[in-house]
Design a protein around this motif. Structure first.
Motif, PDB file in Angstrom:
ATOM      1  N   ALA A  25       0.857  -1.082  -0.134  1.00  0.00           N
ATOM      2  CA  ALA A  25      -0.002  -0.115   0.067  1.00  0.00           C
ATOM      3  C   ALA A  25       0.889   1.322   0.061  1.00  0.00           C
ATOM      4  O   ALA A  25       0.575   2.255  -0.770  1.00  0.00           O
ATOM      5  CB  ALA A  25      -0.808  -0.100   1.182  1.00  0.00           C
ATOM      6  N   THR A  26       1.931   1.209   0.957  1.00  0.00           N
ATOM      7  CA  THR A  26       2.804   2.367   0.774  1.00  0.00           C
ATOM      8  C   THR A  26       3.460   2.605  -0.656  1.00  0.00           C
ATOM      9  O   THR A  26       3.785   3.664  -1.057  1.00  0.00           O
ATOM     10  CB  THR A  26       3.962   2.124   1.833  1.00  0.00           C
ATOM     11  N   ALA A  27       3.789   1.573  -1.177  1.00  0.00           N
ATOM     12  CA  ALA A  27       4.716   1.517  -2.602  1.00  0.00           C
ATOM     13  C   ALA A  27       3.781   2.002  -3.388  1.00  0.00           C
ATOM     14  O   ALA A  27       4.281   2.976  -4.175  1.00  0.00           O
ATOM     15  CB  ALA A  27       5.071   0.199  -2.821  1.00  0.00           C
ATOM     16  N   GLU A  28       2.268   1.795  -3.526  1.00  0.00           N
ATOM     17  CA  GLU A  28       1.364   2.314  -4.550  1.00  0.00           C
ATOM     18  C   GLU A  28       1.099   3.532  -4.190  1.00  0.00           C
ATOM     19  O   GLU A  28       1.303   4.544  -5.293  1.00  0.00           O
ATOM     20  CB  GLU A  28       0.158   1.461  -4.243  1.00  0.00           C
ATOM     21  N   ARG A  29       1.194   4.075  -3.074  1.00  0.00           N
ATOM     22  CA  ARG A  29       0.768   5.596  -2.988  1.00  0.00           C
ATOM     23  C   ARG A  29       2.212   6.276  -3.151  1.00  0.00           C
ATOM     24  O   ARG A  29       1.773   7.353  -3.916  1.00  0.00           O
ATOM     25  CB  ARG A  29       0.481   5.847  -1.453  1.00  0.00           C
ATOM     26  N   ILE A  30       3.249   5.922  -2.887  1.00  0.00           N
ATOM     27  CA  ILE A  30       4.533   6.776  -3.160  1.00  0.00           C
ATOM     28  C   ILE A  30       4.605   6.528  -4.856  1.00  0.00           C
ATOM     29  O   ILE A  30       5.159   7.761  -5.539  1.00  0.00           O
ATOM     30  CB  ILE A  30       5.871   6.108  -2.461  1.00  0.00           C
ATOM     31  N   ALA A  31       4.485   5.477  -5.502  1.00  0.00           N
ATOM     32  CA  ALA A  31       4.592   5.456  -6.998  1.00  0.00           C
ATOM     33  C   ALA A  31       3.627   6.410  -7.523  1.00  0.00           C
ATOM     34  O   ALA A  31       3.968   7.384  -8.403  1.00  0.00           O
ATOM     35  CB  ALA A  31       4.190   4.121  -7.330  1.00  0.00           C
ATOM     36  N   GLU A  32       2.434   6.478  -6.872  1.00  0.00           N
ATOM     37  CA  GLU A  32       1.550   7.571  -7.325  1.00  0.00           C
ATOM     38  C   GLU A  32       1.769   8.837  -7.435  1.00  0.00           C
ATOM     39  O   GLU A  32       1.318   9.794  -8.184  1.00  0.00           O
ATOM     40  CB  GLU A  32      -0.031   7.189  -6.525  1.00  0.00           C
ATOM     41  N   GLU A  33       2.765   9.101  -6.322  1.00  0.00           N
ATOM     42  CA  GLU A  33       3.179  10.708  -6.104  1.00  0.00           C
ATOM     43  C   GLU A  33       4.389  10.776  -6.832  1.00  0.00           C
ATOM     44  O   GLU A  33       4.943  11.707  -6.241  1.00  0.00           O
ATOM     45  CB  GLU A  33       3.118  10.917  -4.588  1.00  0.00           C
ATOM     46  N   GLY A  34       5.022   9.724  -7.546  1.00  0.00           N
ATOM     47  CA  GLY A  34       6.105  10.206  -8.481  1.00  0.00           C
ATOM     48  C   GLY A  34       7.412   9.709  -7.999  1.00  0.00           C
ATOM     49  O   GLY A  34       8.470   9.963  -8.386  1.00  0.00           O
ATOM     50  N   GLY A  35       7.418   8.951  -6.796  1.00  0.00           N
ATOM     51  CA  GLY A  35       8.752   8.639  -6.067  1.00  0.00           C
ATOM     52  C   GLY A  35       9.401   7.458  -7.092  1.00  0.00           C
ATOM     53  O   GLY A  35       8.773   6.472  -7.513  1.00  0.00           O
ATOM     54  N   THR A  36      10.625   7.144  -7.026  1.00  0.00           N
ATOM     55  CA  THR A  36      11.511   6.240  -7.381  1.00  0.00           C
ATOM     56  C   THR A  36      11.662   5.269  -6.329  1.00  0.00           C
ATOM     57  O   THR A  36      12.128   5.697  -5.171  1.00  0.00           O
ATOM     58  CB  THR A  36      12.800   6.660  -7.629  1.00  0.00           C
ATOM     59  N   LEU A  37      11.356   3.784  -6.618  1.00  0.00           N
ATOM     60  CA  LEU A  37      11.167   2.960  -5.513  1.00  0.00           C
ATOM     61  C   LEU A  37      12.172   1.991  -5.642  1.00  0.00           C
ATOM     62  O   LEU A  37      12.420   1.247  -6.584  1.00  0.00           O
ATOM     63  CB  LEU A  37       9.743   2.467  -5.750  1.00  0.00           C
ATOM     64  N   ALA A  38      12.903   1.609  -4.574  1.00  0.00           N
ATOM     65  CA  ALA A  38      13.483   0.243  -4.007  1.00  0.00           C
ATOM     66  C   ALA A  38      12.652  -0.546  -3.333  1.00  0.00           C
ATOM     67  O   ALA A  38      12.417  -0.256  -2.122  1.00  0.00           O
ATOM     68  CB  ALA A  38      14.568   0.682  -3.547  1.00  0.00           C
ATOM     69  N   LEU A  39      12.226  -1.662  -3.758  1.00  0.00           N
ATOM     70  CA  LEU A  39      11.256  -2.248  -3.165  1.00  0.00           C
ATOM     71  C   LEU A  39      11.943  -3.636  -2.615  1.00  0.00           C
ATOM     72  O   LEU A  39      12.826  -4.436  -3.472  1.00  0.00           O
ATOM     73  CB  LEU A  39      10.106  -2.656  -3.852  1.00  0.00           C
ATOM     74  N   MET A  40      11.700  -3.894  -1.495  1.00  0.00           N
ATOM     75  CA  MET A  40      12.219  -5.419  -0.884  1.00  0.00           C
ATOM     76  C   MET A  40      11.149  -6.139  -0.370  1.00  0.00           C
ATOM     77  O   MET A  40      10.392  -5.690   0.532  1.00  0.00           O
ATOM     78  CB  MET A  40      13.321  -4.821   0.168  1.00  0.00           C
ATOM     79  N   ASP A  41      11.287  -7.514  -0.314  1.00  0.00           N
ATOM     80  CA  ASP A  41      10.819  -8.348   0.383  1.00  0.00           C
ATOM     81  C   ASP A  41      11.146  -9.796   0.390  1.00  0.00           C
ATOM     82  O   ASP A  41      12.008 -10.128  -0.659  1.00  0.00           O
ATOM     83  CB  ASP A  41       9.239  -8.548  -0.092  1.00  0.00           C
ATOM     84  N   ILE A  42      10.981 -10.521   1.205  1.00  0.00           N
ATOM     85  CA  ILE A  42      11.460 -11.970   1.325  1.00  0.00           C
ATOM     86  C   ILE A  42      10.861 -12.726   0.076  1.00  0.00           C
ATOM     87  O   ILE A  42      11.486 -13.844  -0.182  1.00  0.00           O
ATOM     88  CB  ILE A  42      11.210 -12.694   2.784  1.00  0.00           C
TER      89      ILE A  42
END
Length: 70
Positions: A25-42
């Motif tokens: 949910a956080t990644a979606e919101r930040i992407a919507e607002e134009g952020g470059t994302l480094a996403l991590m998960d197991i």
């Protein structure tokens, strides 16, 4: 009018747990607002799919990493 504020445009954001739940949910919101994302998960496959989806949907740069940060 016509000018949308994008709070994260030009910013790089690291998000853990990004394959599901609050991290997603956080990644979606930040992407919507134009952020470059480094996403991590197991869940390496899951976070890879999320990164591709957000990049396509919002036109932002993303990278994904399968890792355990615990």
């Amino acid at each position: 009018m016509g000018t949308e504020m994008k709070r994260f445009e030009g910013r790089k954001v690291v998000i853990t747990g990004a394959a599901s739940g609050v991290g997603l949910a956080t990644a979606e919101r930040i992407a919507e607002e134009g952020g470059t994302l480094a996403l991590m998960d197991i869940n390496a496959e899951g976070v890879k799919k999320v990164a591709a989806s957000l990049s396509e949907k919002f036109g932002v740069k993303t990278v994904s990493y399968g890792l355990d940060v615990s």
